[in-house]
Design an enzyme around this catalytic site. Structure first.
Site, short mmCIF file in Angstrom:
data_model
loop_
_atom_site.label_atom_id
_atom_site.label_comp_id
_atom_site.label_asym_id
_atom_site.label_seq_id
_atom_site.Cartn_x
_atom_site.Cartn_y
_atom_site.Cartn_z
N TYR A 90 27.71 -23.97 -75.74
CA TYR A 90 28.17 -24.81 -74.63
C TYR A 90 29.68 -24.98 -74.73
O TYR A 90 30.19 -25.29 -75.81
CB TYR A 90 27.50 -26.20 -74.68
CG TYR A 90 26.68 -26.43 -73.44
CD1 TYR A 90 27.30 -26.51 -72.19
CD2 TYR A 90 25.30 -26.52 -73.49
CE1 TYR A 90 26.55 -26.69 -71.05
CE2 TYR A 90 24.55 -26.69 -72.34
CZ TYR A 90 25.18 -26.77 -71.12
OH TYR A 90 24.44 -26.93 -69.98
N ASP A 142 39.24 -12.45 -50.23
CA ASP A 142 38.04 -12.22 -51.03
C ASP A 142 37.93 -10.71 -51.21
O ASP A 142 37.51 -9.99 -50.31
CB ASP A 142 36.83 -12.80 -50.28
CG ASP A 142 35.53 -12.55 -51.02
OD1 ASP A 142 35.52 -11.77 -51.99
OD2 ASP A 142 34.51 -13.14 -50.61
N GLU A 200 31.87 -26.49 -71.95
CA GLU A 200 32.43 -27.11 -70.74
C GLU A 200 33.91 -27.39 -70.96
O GLU A 200 34.31 -27.85 -72.03
CB GLU A 200 31.68 -28.40 -70.40
CG GLU A 200 30.29 -28.12 -69.83
CD GLU A 200 29.53 -29.39 -69.48
OE1 GLU A 200 29.98 -30.49 -69.85
OE2 GLU A 200 28.47 -29.26 -68.85
N ARG A 252 27.80 -9.14 -64.05
CA ARG A 252 27.63 -9.90 -62.80
C ARG A 252 28.38 -11.23 -62.93
O ARG A 252 28.11 -12.00 -63.85
CB ARG A 252 26.13 -10.14 -62.60
CG ARG A 252 25.72 -10.67 -61.26
CD ARG A 252 24.24 -10.41 -61.05
NE ARG A 252 24.02 -8.98 -60.89
CZ ARG A 252 24.26 -8.31 -59.75
NH1 ARG A 252 24.68 -8.94 -58.68
NH2 ARG A 252 24.08 -7.01 -59.69
N LYS A 296 31.18 -5.39 -58.97
CA LYS A 296 31.13 -4.33 -57.95
C LYS A 296 32.05 -3.19 -58.40
O LYS A 296 31.78 -2.60 -59.43
CB LYS A 296 31.46 -4.93 -56.59
CG LYS A 296 30.40 -5.96 -56.17
CD LYS A 296 30.64 -6.60 -54.81
CE LYS A 296 29.57 -7.65 -54.55
NZ LYS A 296 29.82 -8.41 -53.29
N THR A 306 34.31 -10.64 -57.16
CA THR A 306 33.22 -10.49 -58.10
C THR A 306 33.73 -9.61 -59.23
O THR A 306 34.76 -8.94 -59.07
CB THR A 306 32.00 -9.78 -57.47
OG1 THR A 306 32.44 -8.50 -56.99
CG2 THR A 306 31.43 -10.57 -56.30
#
Ligand SMILES: *Cc1c(COP(=O)(O)O)cnc(C)c1O
Length: 425
Positions: free
Chosen positions: A47, A193, A49, A228, A222, A219
């Site tokens: 974790y 984008d 954060e 991903r 791609k 992204t």
């Protein structure tokens, strides 16, 4: 623990499917083995954060190093001044930018979904179309090109706070300079984008948005060929706070607004195993091998567009600048849906796609979207494109001929054996 053979058998079947077929879905690619290996590591257990050096959990000193490497490499790839590598996906990256700069009800102006835009650019079924007030520009019916004049007309009349450029199914380059000039007339932000063409932009094969756009989202899975995920970048503009004020009236730096919008705005803990994999894919993008890959993608797309055109197919806008093309099948008397279903039986994967001014629904469509990132990773070059188009054409011309489908599938499977995929697995 007992091994879950059921799921590992399914994964094995998916590997075989990927190996045997011709993958033409424009948004898909094959990551390197090391990118996948990083995702299957202990980094998934942590974790973290917050951001490197300022976390809400102890024991983050080591994941800090890989996240910082991912940030530094992302900046280096694009010559950017800021990068946030935490967005879980492209959609999350867009949501974070909008959360950072917009209030609910603010107007946004994006490319219409039915003309090649993305759901997150204001579609009514998406948060972006529900939380904000969406306006759309489109492409010209004859040329298939983005109508910048219309964009300007709508922008001046409606004064959106954000103009979004970039698309999921648009094969031409963008005039970022023009868009920024339009935005400057009304004091709007511009977000590019680049989820699709990012890899070609990284290598200077397409215009760079960084000089002109306040925010760039992408992204990583791609054309960038990473795991991903998503990411947000900024060029020089991030130093300018644009007069954005907190409720206390302080002016905030844009970089801090974006960081806060990602976490705690829309996400909790970052996926540190995916971020490590992002760092590896960025390392790969900085090599000459990837530069050659990006060039080959562009050459393959152009060779494929020519092969389609030679067989009488209509490509929206008449060709491609990037890695994909949209084919209007209306002169071939077959829907996108039927074409997709037929190809899949022959182990050729594409997706049905609406064409601009489509008279069929999004479930049926008049077109298909075809892209070359995945087959270029497999090692296919220009010389192979006519053969692929030949198979596609045979299937389209005789879509109900089951024996033809079976024979094409056999040819496709043996053809792809020349291009091994993950031989180590
Ligand atoms: C693919 C894509 C996205 C969304 O990416 P996900 O990772 O699927 O959320 C956003 N914008 C554009 C233009 C895209 O093509």
């Amino acid at each position: 623990m007992q091994r879950d053979q059921q799921i590992f058998d399914i994964i094995r079947q998916e590997l075989e499917r990927q190996r045997h077929g011709i993958e033409l879905i424009a948004s898909e690619n094959f990551t390197s083995l090391q990118v996948m290996q990083a995702m299957g590591t202990v980094m998934t257990n942590k974790y973290a954060e917050g951001y490197p050096g300022r976390r809400y959990y102890g024991g983050c000193e080591i994941v800090d190093q890989s996240e910082q490497l991912a940030i530094d490499r992302a900046k280096q790839i694009f010559g950017a001044a800021y990068a946030n590598v935490q967005p879980h996906s492209g959609a999350q990256a867009n949501a974070a930018v909008m959360l950072a700069i917009l209030q609910p009800g603010d107007k946004i102006l994006g490319l219409d979904l039915s003309m090649g835009g993305h759901l997150t650019h204001g579609a009514s079924v998406n948060y972006s179309g529900k939380l904000y007030q969406p306006l759309f520009y489109g492409v010209n019916r004859e040329s298939g090109l983005v109508e910048y004049d219309k964009m300007e007309e709508i922008a001046v009349k409606e004064k959106p706070k954000l103009i979004v450029c970039g698309a999921s199914a648009y094969s031409r380059d963008w005039d970022y300079k023009r868009i920024r000039a339009i935005a400057d007339q009304i004091g709007a932000f511009v977000m590019a984008d680049i989820a699709h063409p990012a890899g070609m932009i990284a290598k200077g094969l397409l215009n760079s948005p960084f000089e002109h756009c306040h925010f760039v989202t992408t992204t990583t899975h791609k054309t960038l060929r990473g795991p991903r995920g998503g990411m947000i970048l900024m060029g020089k503009d991030f130093e300018n706070p644009f007069g954005l004020k907190t409720p206390k009236g302080e002016i905030r730096m844009m970089s801090s607004l974006i960081d806060t919008a990602v976490f705690p705005g829309i996400q909790g803990g970052p996926l540190e195993h995916v971020i490590a994999a992002k760092a590896i894919s960025f390392f790969e993008i900085l090599t000459d091998e990837y530069t050659a890959y990006a060039r080959q993608m562009q050459q393959n797309a152009q060779a494929m567009a020519k092969a389609f055109t030679d067989k009488g197919y209509q490509i929206v806008s008449g060709g491609t600048d990037n890695h994909l093309m949209l084919i209007d099948l209306r002169n071939k008397n077959i829907s996108g849906k039927k074409a997709e279903q037929t190809f899949v039986k022959a182990d050729i994967t594409i997706n049905k796609n609406m064409v601009p001014f489509d008279d069929k629904s999004a479930f049926v469509t008049s077109g298909i979207r075809v892209g070359v990132p995945a087959i270029t990773t497999r090692g296919l070059t220009e010389t192979h494109m006519p053969q692929i188009v030949e198979w596609i054409d045979q299937l389209i011309m005789d879509a109900d001929n089951e024996s033809l489908i079976t024979s094409v599938r056999g040819e496709v499977n043996s053809f792809m054996q020349q291009f091994p995929l993950y031989p180590e697995l």
